[in-house]
Design a protein around this motif. Sequence first.
Motif, short mmCIF file in Angstrom:
data_model
loop_
_atom_site.label_atom_id
_atom_site.label_comp_id
_atom_site.label_asym_id
_atom_site.label_seq_id
_atom_site.Cartn_x
_atom_site.Cartn_y
_atom_site.Cartn_z
N LEU A 179 0.72 -1.24 0.17
CA LEU A 179 -0.10 -0.02 0.01
C LEU A 179 0.85 1.50 -0.04
CD1 LEU A 179 -2.91 -1.26 2.40
CD2 LEU A 179 -3.12 -0.44 -0.03
N LYS A 180 2.07 1.20 0.51
CA LYS A 180 2.85 2.50 0.72
C LYS A 180 3.32 2.74 -0.92
CE LYS A 180 6.64 1.76 3.07
NZ LYS A 180 7.54 1.10 3.98
N ALA A 181 3.28 1.81 -1.68
CA ALA A 181 3.59 2.16 -3.09
C ALA A 181 2.72 2.47 -3.86
CB ALA A 181 4.18 0.71 -3.83
N GLN A 182 1.19 2.13 -3.39
CA GLN A 182 0.06 2.60 -4.09
C GLN A 182 -0.51 4.21 -3.63
OE1 GLN A 182 -3.21 -0.25 -3.91
NE2 GLN A 182 -2.15 -1.85 -3.85
N VAL A 183 -0.44 4.36 -2.48
CA VAL A 183 -0.97 5.53 -1.83
C VAL A 183 -0.45 6.91 -2.21
CG1 VAL A 183 -2.13 6.64 0.21
CG2 VAL A 183 -2.29 4.12 -0.17
N PRO A 184 -0.76 7.77 -2.68
CA PRO A 184 -0.18 9.30 -2.86
C PRO A 184 0.23 9.76 -1.08
CG PRO A 184 -1.93 8.92 -4.26
CD PRO A 184 -2.12 7.80 -3.47
N PRO A 185 1.34 10.20 -0.93
CA PRO A 185 1.49 10.74 0.37
C PRO A 185 0.69 11.66 0.93
CG PRO A 185 3.67 10.62 -0.80
CD PRO A 185 2.38 10.27 -1.76
N GLU A 186 0.16 12.74 0.03
CA GLU A 186 -0.76 13.75 0.25
C GLU A 186 -2.03 13.12 1.09
OE1 GLU A 186 -0.99 13.52 -4.10
OE2 GLU A 186 0.53 13.48 -2.64
#
Length: 214
Positions: A179-186
């Motif tokens: 999920l870290k790779a999928q989700v935009p940080p903002e």
Amino acid sequence: MTDIEIARAIARAPLRTLRLRDIPQITENTWRAVERLVNRGALVRLTHGIYTAPPDGHDGRTWKPPLEAAALAIASARFGERAVALMGVSAARHWVAIPRAIGIATTAVPRRGYAPLALNTGGRITFVPRDVGSLDLTLERTSLGMGLVTTPAQTLLDLLSRRERDGLRREVIAGIENLKAQVPPEEFRALLPAARVPSGALDVLAEMEAMSGR
């Protein structure tokens, strides 16, 4: 009410699923009619007193729904279709962040006090009391119909809060990494609460920002 009318009533219900008590009691033998339909493959008994109509003409004697869809359908039949949501490992499964099938499903429900439930079709559902209205949700299609699922960002936040539970530590860690790779940080940053930030959430956010070059 004929057997066909009962099958149609269940197929028209949210996520094609109804509790026996919610089927219109036009005949005194509704239970017997439902059991006949199960034996013919027109219905599937998900758990005691809850039935689903197989989609797309499937024969219920050989077909069974994915655990996550069944969990959402059961929770919807109990609490209402817009009062529940797939969350945690089940939402991660929906977002393909945990690719391997697991035997536990997690649903957010509006009230506490409900014990885990074993399914006739296999697996176990855990009901987690949450303020569903405060969760970041999206309406998604499952094999049984449309239902609410926590967004990838909300799912990541929830997984960070439950890393050691249910003997699924390896799956939860894998879900977090994917999920870290999928989700935009903002999007993830916007969900971080002002207090009680899950352990490691700020570190995860820093990693996500570094990966995105921000």
